[in-house]
Motif scaffolding. Structure first.
Motif, PDB file in Angstrom:
ATOM      1  N   LYS A  66       0.827  -1.213   0.000  1.00 51.14           N
ATOM      2  CA  LYS A  66       0.000   0.000   0.000  1.00 51.14           C
ATOM      3  C   LYS A  66       0.861   1.262   0.000  1.00 51.14           C
ATOM      4  O   LYS A  66       1.831   1.369   0.743  1.00 51.14           O
ATOM      5  N   GLY A  67       0.468   2.231  -0.795  1.00 49.53           N
ATOM      6  CA  GLY A  67       1.120   3.541  -0.747  1.00 49.53           C
ATOM      7  C   GLY A  67       2.365   3.649  -1.602  1.00 49.53           C
ATOM      8  O   GLY A  67       2.908   4.738  -1.782  1.00 49.53           O
ATOM      9  N   GLN A  68       2.838   2.502  -2.149  1.00 44.61           N
ATOM     10  CA  GLN A  68       4.039   2.581  -2.988  1.00 44.61           C
ATOM     11  C   GLN A  68       3.632   2.866  -4.426  1.00 44.61           C
ATOM     12  O   GLN A  68       2.601   2.384  -4.896  1.00 44.61           O
ATOM     13  N   ARG A  69       4.446   3.643  -5.109  1.00 45.13           N
ATOM     14  CA  ARG A  69       4.094   4.010  -6.484  1.00 45.13           C
ATOM     15  C   ARG A  69       4.293   2.796  -7.406  1.00 45.13           C
ATOM     16  O   ARG A  69       5.104   1.908  -7.126  1.00 45.13           O
ATOM     17  N   THR A  70       3.566   2.782  -8.493  1.00 46.37           N
ATOM     18  CA  THR A  70       3.697   1.697  -9.459  1.00 46.37           C
ATOM     19  C   THR A  70       5.030   1.854 -10.180  1.00 46.37           C
ATOM     20  O   THR A  70       5.393   2.958 -10.585  1.00 46.37           O
ATOM     21  N   SER A  71       5.747   0.745 -10.326  1.00 42.17           N
ATOM     22  CA  SER A  71       7.012   0.824 -11.056  1.00 42.17           C
ATOM     23  C   SER A  71       7.054  -0.329 -12.048  1.00 42.17           C
ATOM     24  O   SER A  71       6.372  -1.333 -11.889  1.00 42.17           O
ATOM     25  N   SER A  72       7.844  -0.145 -13.076  1.00 45.81           N
ATOM     26  CA  SER A  72       7.913  -1.173 -14.105  1.00 45.81           C
ATOM     27  C   SER A  72       9.363  -1.538 -14.377  1.00 45.81           C
ATOM     28  O   SER A  72      10.279  -0.753 -14.119  1.00 45.81           O
ATOM     29  N   PHE A  73       9.561  -2.765 -14.874  1.00 38.80           N
ATOM     30  CA  PHE A  73      10.930  -3.201 -15.158  1.00 38.80           C
ATOM     31  C   PHE A  73      11.553  -2.409 -16.298  1.00 38.80           C
ATOM     32  O   PHE A  73      12.757  -2.448 -16.511  1.00 38.80           O
ATOM     33  N   ASN A  74      10.708  -1.630 -17.035  1.00 40.88           N
ATOM     34  CA  ASN A  74      11.237  -0.821 -18.134  1.00 40.88           C
ATOM     35  C   ASN A  74      12.197   0.259 -17.640  1.00 40.88           C
ATOM     36  O   ASN A  74      13.003   0.767 -18.399  1.00 40.88           O
ATOM     37  N   GLU A  75      12.066   0.615 -16.338  1.00 39.17           N
ATOM     38  CA  GLU A  75      12.922   1.684 -15.792  1.00 39.17           C
ATOM     39  C   GLU A  75      14.386   1.265 -15.799  1.00 39.17           C
ATOM     40  O   GLU A  75      15.267   2.114 -15.817  1.00 39.17           O
ATOM     41  N   SER A  76      14.654  -0.024 -15.722  1.00 41.00           N
ATOM     42  CA  SER A  76      16.042  -0.490 -15.669  1.00 41.00           C
ATOM     43  C   SER A  76      16.318  -1.409 -16.859  1.00 41.00           C
ATOM     44  O   SER A  76      15.573  -2.374 -17.087  1.00 41.00           O
ATOM     45  N   SER A  77      17.367  -1.089 -17.599  1.00 49.30           N
ATOM     46  CA  SER A  77      17.684  -1.909 -18.776  1.00 49.30           C
ATOM     47  C   SER A  77      18.078  -3.320 -18.356  1.00 49.30           C
ATOM     48  O   SER A  77      17.839  -4.289 -19.079  1.00 49.30           O
ATOM     49  N   LYS A  78      18.676  -3.437 -17.151  1.00 46.85           N
ATOM     50  CA  LYS A  78      19.101  -4.771 -16.691  1.00 46.85           C
ATOM     51  C   LYS A  78      17.890  -5.658 -16.457  1.00 46.85           C
ATOM     52  O   LYS A  78      17.884  -6.835 -16.830  1.00 46.85           O
ATOM     53  N   LEU A  79      16.848  -5.068 -15.819  1.00 41.67           N
ATOM     54  CA  LEU A  79      15.665  -5.883 -15.542  1.00 41.67           C
ATOM     55  C   LEU A  79      14.913  -6.197 -16.832  1.00 41.67           C
ATOM     56  O   LEU A  79      14.293  -7.262 -16.947  1.00 41.67           O
ATOM     57  N   THR A  80      14.974  -5.283 -17.815  1.00 48.08           N
ATOM     58  CA  THR A  80      14.364  -5.577 -19.117  1.00 48.08           C
ATOM     59  C   THR A  80      15.041  -6.793 -19.734  1.00 48.08           C
ATOM     60  O   THR A  80      14.380  -7.688 -20.270  1.00 48.08           O
ATOM     61  N   TYR A  81      16.370  -6.836 -19.619  1.00 53.62           N
ATOM     62  CA  TYR A  81      17.131  -7.978 -20.140  1.00 53.62           C
ATOM     63  C   TYR A  81      16.713  -9.259 -19.423  1.00 53.62           C
ATOM     64  O   TYR A  81      16.481 -10.297 -20.073  1.00 53.62           O
ATOM     65  N   CYS A  82      16.600  -9.182 -18.077  1.00 56.83           N
ATOM     66  CA  CYS A  82      16.170 -10.358 -17.305  1.00 56.83           C
ATOM     67  C   CYS A  82      14.801 -10.822 -17.791  1.00 56.83           C
ATOM     68  O   CYS A  82      14.554 -12.032 -17.918  1.00 56.83           O
ATOM     69  N   PHE A  83      13.886  -9.856 -18.042  1.00 59.09           N
ATOM     70  CA  PHE A  83      12.530 -10.197 -18.471  1.00 59.09           C
ATOM     71  C   PHE A  83      12.577 -10.909 -19.825  1.00 59.09           C
ATOM     72  O   PHE A  83      11.931 -11.945 -20.017  1.00 59.09           O
ATOM     73  N   ILE A  84      13.382 -10.356 -20.766  1.00 56.57           N
ATOM     74  CA  ILE A  84      13.474 -10.962 -22.099  1.00 56.57           C
ATOM     75  C   ILE A  84      14.027 -12.390 -21.993  1.00 56.57           C
ATOM     76  O   ILE A  84      13.505 -13.316 -22.621  1.00 56.57           O
ATOM     77  N   VAL A  85      15.069 -12.565 -21.150  1.00 61.95           N
ATOM     78  CA  VAL A  85      15.650 -13.904 -21.005  1.00 61.95           C
ATOM     79  C   VAL A  85      14.620 -14.875 -20.411  1.00 61.95           C
ATOM     80  O   VAL A  85      14.510 -16.021 -20.859  1.00 61.95           O
ATOM     81  N   SER A  86      13.835 -14.396 -19.436  1.00 61.76           N
ATOM     82  CA  SER A  86      12.786 -15.261 -18.854  1.00 61.76           C
ATOM     83  C   SER A  86      11.803 -15.704 -19.927  1.00 61.76           C
ATOM     84  O   SER A  86      11.399 -16.872 -19.964  1.00 61.76           O
ATOM     85  N   ILE A  87      11.431 -14.769 -20.802  1.00 62.88           N
ATOM     86  CA  ILE A  87      10.487 -15.109 -21.875  1.00 62.88           C
ATOM     87  C   ILE A  87      11.115 -16.121 -22.833  1.00 62.88           C
ATOM     88  O   ILE A  87      10.471 -17.100 -23.244  1.00 62.88           O
ATOM     89  N   VAL A  88      12.406 -15.898 -23.160  1.00 58.06           N
ATOM     90  CA  VAL A  88      13.108 -16.829 -24.055  1.00 58.06           C
ATOM     91  C   VAL A  88      13.125 -18.228 -23.442  1.00 58.06           C
ATOM     92  O   VAL A  88      12.838 -19.228 -24.115  1.00 58.06           O
TER      93      VAL A  88
END
Lengths: 186, 186
Positions: A66-88
């Motif tokens: 509660k009360g925390q702002r919404t954040s997305s993995f797009n903010e960090s290129s490293k986490l975007t890479y992790c997400f792509i690898v997970s999908i692969v």
């Protein structure tokens, strides 16, 4: 093998046939068609599928309180890479699961056994290296992220899943490497 | 192999001895003692040694042009990790080179062949994963470093060397995996 001269081979011939030398063909047939190995590989692939799904999901939808702002993995290129690898990894596991089921149902019709062994060996290795690479960057992202933020939690879940998938795929890679080696040697 | 019943084995026996079945023992002896394989492995290990030395050196002493301030890899934790991995690879290559020379000189006296195969296989895999992990963080360090700064150049040299070492160790890992597999199967 190329260095063995025929005369050397001939001089080493055994007087009586060894039981090992004759069991070659049944052994290969037994290995590649034995249900326990096929089934355990399928189970491992299924575990990979589930873990990679959890990893991708945790990054796509970070757990927030509660009360925390919404954040997305797009903010960090490293986490975007992790997400792509997970999908692969997810797509690869689904493909291997499909191939495994097809192998049991229509033996060797869709993909030949030889090509399948080479393919599994190569892709297992590549996916394992991708996972180690994404985990390294994931750990760096955890270090840089704000402690206890949603992204921090998501990154920790994702990296833990990546390590678990890595252990599973290491076993799969050993099995596929052994199968390929057996095919080359015989 | 456990699933093969003796009757099945017996029914599949060939009428005449196959040349492949009898060449088993000489083939293994030929593979593990053949000078070309030993020598090519030694050359690969030596290339690894040189490349890891260059990688560590470039990070320890970044190439700097006139007027630029002195910088060290200690400023970035990622580059420190790359440096440590380079040193680990250097030590490992030196150990393998030493072992290779000992294997040729005093065959199997220092380390038994079996243990040596297991050791090489495991360590080759681990070093390959370490290299991929450090290269990933090295690329991230290049992205974050100031363009054309000494550390930026050093990181580029180090990452290129890491990739080159990775290719070399991938070949070594294939050879050691094949040797180990052969040992297990026979």
């Amino acid at each position: 093998m190329a260095g063995i001269s025929p005369s050397y081979s001939a001089s080493q011939q055994l007087p009586t046939p060894s039981p090992f030398s004759f069991s070659s063909t049944p052994a290969r047939a037994g290995w590649s068609s034995s249900p326990p190995v096929h089934l355990s590989t399928l189970v491992l692939r299924f575990v990979m599928l589930v873990l990679s799904f959890v990893s991708a999901l945790s990054l796509a939808n970070p757990p927030k309180s509660k009360g925390q702002r919404t954040s997305s993995f797009n903010e960090s290129s490293k986490l975007t890479y992790c997400f792509i690898v997970s999908i692969v990894v997810f797509v690869y596991s689904a493909f291997q699961l499909f191939k495994g089921v097809c192998d049991i149902s229509y033996r060797g019709i869709l993909i030949s056994d030889k090509f399948s062994d080479y393919l599994s060996f190569t892709l297992d290795q590549m996916v394992a290296y991708l996972l180690i690479s994404s985990s390294s960057l994931g750990i760096e992202a955890i270090r840089q992220a704000e402690t206890a933020s949603p992204l921090w939690k998501a990154a920790i879940i994702s990296v833990s899943m990546s390590f678990a998938i890595f252990l599973v795929i290491a076993i799969c890679a050993l099995i596929s490497g052994y199968k390929l080696c057996k095919r080359i040697i015989w």
